[in-house]
Design a protein around this motif. Structure first.
Motif, PDB file in Angstrom:
ATOM      1  N   THR A   4       0.788  -1.112   0.136  1.00 45.54           N
ATOM      2  CA  THR A   4      -0.090  -0.024   0.027  1.00 45.54           C
ATOM      3  C   THR A   4       1.015   1.151   0.098  1.00 45.54           C
ATOM      4  N   ALA A   5       0.478   2.187  -0.840  1.00 46.03           N
ATOM      5  CA  ALA A   5       1.172   3.409  -1.111  1.00 46.03           C
ATOM      6  C   ALA A   5       0.363   4.591  -0.644  1.00 46.03           C
ATOM      7  N   ALA A   6       0.855   5.734   0.073  1.00 46.21           N
ATOM      8  CA  ALA A   6       0.173   6.702   0.285  1.00 46.21           C
ATOM      9  C   ALA A   6       0.789   7.871  -0.661  1.00 46.21           C
ATOM     10  N   LEU A   7      -0.059   8.755  -1.297  1.00 44.20           N
ATOM     11  CA  LEU A   7       0.457   9.669  -2.092  1.00 44.20           C
ATOM     12  C   LEU A   7      -0.208  11.143  -1.383  1.00 44.20           C
ATOM     13  N   ILE A   8       0.524  11.981  -0.826  1.00 43.71           N
ATOM     14  CA  ILE A   8       0.299  13.296  -0.073  1.00 43.71           C
ATOM     15  C   ILE A   8       0.365  14.249  -1.182  1.00 43.71           C
ATOM     16  N   VAL A   9      -0.678  14.818  -1.607  1.00 41.49           N
ATOM     17  CA  VAL A   9      -0.717  16.028  -2.585  1.00 41.49           C
ATOM     18  C   VAL A   9      -0.513  17.352  -1.866  1.00 41.49           C
ATOM     19  N   GLY A  10       0.628  17.916  -2.336  1.00 38.83           N
ATOM     20  CA  GLY A  10       1.039  19.055  -1.463  1.00 38.83           C
ATOM     21  C   GLY A  10       1.569  19.963  -2.720  1.00 38.83           C
ATOM     22  N   ALA A  11       1.039  20.041  -3.796  1.00 37.90           N
ATOM     23  CA  ALA A  11       1.527  20.933  -5.013  1.00 37.90           C
ATOM     24  C   ALA A  11       1.038  22.297  -4.647  1.00 37.90           C
ATOM     25  N   GLY A  12      -0.066  22.664  -4.406  1.00 40.03           N
ATOM     26  CA  GLY A  12      -0.829  23.736  -4.195  1.00 40.03           C
ATOM     27  C   GLY A  12       0.209  24.957  -3.514  1.00 40.03           C
ATOM     28  N   ARG A  13      -0.144  25.960  -4.063  1.00 40.24           N
ATOM     29  CA  ARG A  13       0.637  26.980  -3.471  1.00 40.24           C
ATOM     30  C   ARG A  13      -0.251  28.087  -2.983  1.00 40.24           C
ATOM     31  N   GLY A  14      -1.592  27.615  -2.451  1.00 43.20           N
ATOM     32  CA  GLY A  14      -2.664  28.582  -1.743  1.00 43.20           C
ATOM     33  C   GLY A  14      -2.019  29.388  -0.484  1.00 43.20           C
ATOM     34  N   SER A  72       9.245   7.901  -0.313  1.00 44.04           N
ATOM     35  CA  SER A  72       9.782   7.637  -1.472  1.00 44.04           C
ATOM     36  C   SER A  72      10.049   9.130  -2.195  1.00 44.04           C
ATOM     37  N   PRO A  73      10.811   9.043  -3.367  1.00 40.01           N
ATOM     38  CA  PRO A  73      11.279  10.326  -4.102  1.00 40.01           C
ATOM     39  C   PRO A  73      10.064  11.271  -4.430  1.00 40.01           C
ATOM     40  N   TRP A  74      10.044  12.600  -4.172  1.00 35.96           N
ATOM     41  CA  TRP A  74       9.297  13.449  -4.331  1.00 35.96           C
ATOM     42  C   TRP A  74       8.772  13.560  -5.649  1.00 35.96           C
ATOM     43  N   VAL A  75       7.785  13.972  -6.131  1.00 36.96           N
ATOM     44  CA  VAL A  75       7.225  14.281  -7.538  1.00 36.96           C
ATOM     45  C   VAL A  75       6.934  15.603  -7.871  1.00 36.96           C
ATOM     46  N   ALA A  76       7.179  16.249  -8.979  1.00 39.13           N
ATOM     47  CA  ALA A  76       6.611  17.488  -9.224  1.00 39.13           C
ATOM     48  C   ALA A  76       5.161  17.345  -9.771  1.00 39.13           C
ATOM     49  N   GLY A  77       4.525  18.342  -9.142  1.00 38.03           N
ATOM     50  CA  GLY A  77       2.647  18.364  -9.583  1.00 38.03           C
ATOM     51  C   GLY A  77       2.678  18.892 -10.887  1.00 38.03           C
ATOM     52  N   GLY A  78       1.444  19.029 -11.249  1.00 39.70           N
ATOM     53  CA  GLY A  78       1.062  19.533 -12.528  1.00 39.70           C
ATOM     54  C   GLY A  78       0.308  20.710 -12.434  1.00 39.70           C
ATOM     55  N   ARG A  79      -0.479  21.199 -13.754  1.00 45.00           N
ATOM     56  CA  ARG A  79      -0.974  22.553 -13.474  1.00 45.00           C
ATOM     57  C   ARG A  79      -2.472  22.210 -12.505  1.00 45.00           C
ATOM     58  N   ARG A  80      -3.091  21.066 -12.690  1.00 40.39           N
ATOM     59  CA  ARG A  80      -4.426  20.932 -11.801  1.00 40.39           C
ATOM     60  C   ARG A  80      -4.217  19.945 -10.806  1.00 40.39           C
ATOM     61  N   ARG A  81      -4.948  19.756  -9.954  1.00 39.60           N
ATOM     62  CA  ARG A  81      -4.925  19.000  -9.002  1.00 39.60           C
ATOM     63  C   ARG A  81      -4.819  17.419  -9.303  1.00 39.60           C
ATOM     64  N   ARG A  82      -5.486  17.138 -10.054  1.00 45.17           N
ATOM     65  CA  ARG A  82      -5.720  15.817 -10.845  1.00 45.17           C
ATOM     66  C   ARG A  82      -4.549  15.571 -11.672  1.00 45.17           C
ATOM     67  N   ASP A  83      -3.806  16.599 -12.059  1.00 46.39           N
ATOM     68  CA  ASP A  83      -2.423  16.413 -12.844  1.00 46.39           C
ATOM     69  C   ASP A  83      -1.711  15.819 -11.964  1.00 46.39           C
ATOM     70  N   SER A  84      -1.534  16.487 -11.121  1.00 40.19           N
ATOM     71  CA  SER A  84      -0.544  16.318  -9.561  1.00 40.19           C
ATOM     72  C   SER A  84      -0.631  14.746  -9.237  1.00 40.19           C
ATOM     73  N   VAL A  85      -1.709  14.473  -8.881  1.00 41.13           N
ATOM     74  CA  VAL A  85      -2.300  13.002  -8.626  1.00 41.13           C
ATOM     75  C   VAL A  85      -1.819  12.008  -9.683  1.00 41.13           C
ATOM     76  N   ARG A  86      -2.168  12.403 -11.074  1.00 41.45           N
ATOM     77  CA  ARG A  86      -1.617  11.638 -11.982  1.00 41.45           C
ATOM     78  C   ARG A  86      -0.091  11.303 -12.059  1.00 41.45           C
ATOM     79  N   LEU A  87       0.582  12.241 -11.983  1.00 40.14           N
ATOM     80  CA  LEU A  87       2.157  12.373 -12.111  1.00 40.14           C
ATOM     81  C   LEU A  87       2.625  11.598 -10.963  1.00 40.14           C
ATOM     82  N   GLY A  88       1.925  12.006  -9.519  1.00 38.16           N
ATOM     83  CA  GLY A  88       2.480  11.219  -8.510  1.00 38.16           C
ATOM     84  C   GLY A  88       2.182   9.670  -8.667  1.00 38.16           C
TER      85      GLY A  88
END
Ligand code: MG
Length: 392
Positions: A4-14, A72-88
């Motif tokens: 099981t992996a956990a993907l933490i989405v923190g690419a937002g700059r709010g 695990s190595p960090w991943v660069a996010g994308g333009r939209r949140r869903r892009d960031s999840v896909r890239l992750g």
């Protein structure tokens, strides 16, 4: 083996706090929000790998927030949140390990509980997706122009979706790849809906809030279940001289005897060792700091006041005494016949049930000052639970 992996989405700059730092890199009680979130997953027994999607512009903040963590190595996010999840997800898939399940979680939900994570993972045994969600308790209105109410929406079947959202890894990876151009979706379970997959809700967690404002931060940190506790231990030791007299007080219990303990107060050596143990656990000096023997008002005082003061200092720090263990070292009087009364006495003094109070006794085999019955010694260990403070 199921991984099981956990993907933490923190690419937002709010920066809705109005500061210069994105919310996930702000601190709560000295600990960065993202780090708190990551630790929830790193410490969960059923999560094998944790990876984070970030904005590379925040790399310095990320490196400092995650120092010493095994990620695990960090991943660069994308333009939209869903892009960031896909890239992750792609990053995890290309990382050399295969995963059966993945949890996708917002970096700014640091108060998720282990129980919520477990519920999502359990539901994934039988479904393609599972998300925590809460009932809608407020009445919901649909409005038109000019804030005019058009209708009251029945709320019985409505739920508020949270994260972590759990998925079969291959399923969510495949769907993210296939629905690239679907209009913006605010969460990942919406993709499963679009693909006609089976996704269920499990009971959400009221305090698992998405931190958006400073008020959110305040609200969440004061919820009792969100206060992280740490255990501290203190040790105490004391000796009092025996002189001719008419009885001894140990753990607040008077014991008839032809000797007494000499001291400024009632000389309850066990209570003194215990008070020092509790003070030691919270780093508040020793009994002499709080009750100087030079002060006449403590003359003949019942020593439970010392222990009660130490107990109250723990309470003032929002802490709790969880266990105490006292050892009395003497040839006589025999402690055993009084042990249960002593446990009860200390328990009442500390607001603890007797099963959290241990009293032991030993002789010193006739050796030394205790062996010669010149005095009685006592040792105590106190375990105290205190709100966690970052070490340093
Ligand atoms: Mg003393």
């Amino acid at each position: 083996m199921c991984m099981t992996a956990a993907l933490i989405v923190g690419a937002g700059r709010g920066r809705r706090f109005g500061g210069d730092i994105p919310k996930q890199y702000c601190s709560i009680d000295g600990e960065v929000v993202l780090r708190r979130t990551l630790l929830k997953f790193l410490n969960h027994p059923d999560v094998d790998e944790v990876a984070c999607v970030i904005n590379p512009e925040d790399l310095d903040l990320y490196v400092s927030a995650t120092e010493g963590l095994s990620l695990s190595p960090w991943v660069a996010g994308g333009r939209r949140r869903r892009d960031s999840v896909r890239l992750g997800l792609e990053g995890l898939a290309n990382g050399g390990q295969s995963f059966d399940k993945v949890l996708v979680h917002d970096a700014v939900r640091p108060f998720v509980s282990p129980a919520t994570i477990s519920k999502v993972l359990k539901a994934l045994e039988d479904h393609d997706g599972a998300i925590p969600a809460l009932d809608v308790t407020d009445t919901v209105k649909r409005i038109g122009p000019d804030n005019r109410i058009l209708e009251t929406v029945p709320r019985t079947n409505l739920r508020r979706a949270q994260t972590p959202q759990g998925f079969r890894f291959e399923t969510i990876l495949d769907i993210h790849g296939r629905f690239l151009e679907t209009e913006e979706l605010t969460d990942d379970s919406a993709l499963l809906e679009a693909a006609g997959k089976d996704c269920v809700v499990v009971e959400g967690q009221e305090t698992n809030i998405k931190i958006t404002t400073k008020a959110d931060m305040k609200l969440a940190t004061t919820a009792p279940e969100n206060i992280i506790l740490e255990t501290r231990t203190g040790f105490g030791f004391d000796v009092h001289r025996l002189t001719p007299g008419d009885g001894i007080v140990l753990c607040g219990v008077p014991i008839p005897h032809n000797l007494k303990l000499k001291g400024h107060s009632d000389a309850d050596v066990a209570m003194h060792a215990l008070a020092d143990a509790i003070l030691g656990a919270i780093g508040e000096g020793d009994i002499g700091t709080h009750f100087p023997p030079s002060e006449p008002r403590w003359k003949g005082a019942a020593s439970r006041i010392f222990v009660e003061r130490a107990r109250d200092l723990v309470s003032r720090r929002q802490g709790r005494i969880v266990h105490v263990d006292v050892t009395i070292i003497c040839e006589e009087p025999k402690v055993q016949p009084h042990r249960n009364v002593m446990r009860k006495s200390l328990g009442e003094c500390l607001n603890l049930s007797p099963d959290r109070v241990s009293i032991k006794a030993t002789t010193s085999e006739g050796l030394g000052f205790t062996g010669r019955k010149e005095g009685i010694a006592a040792q105590a260990v106190a375990s105290v639970s205190l709100p966690f403070k970052p070490i340093g």
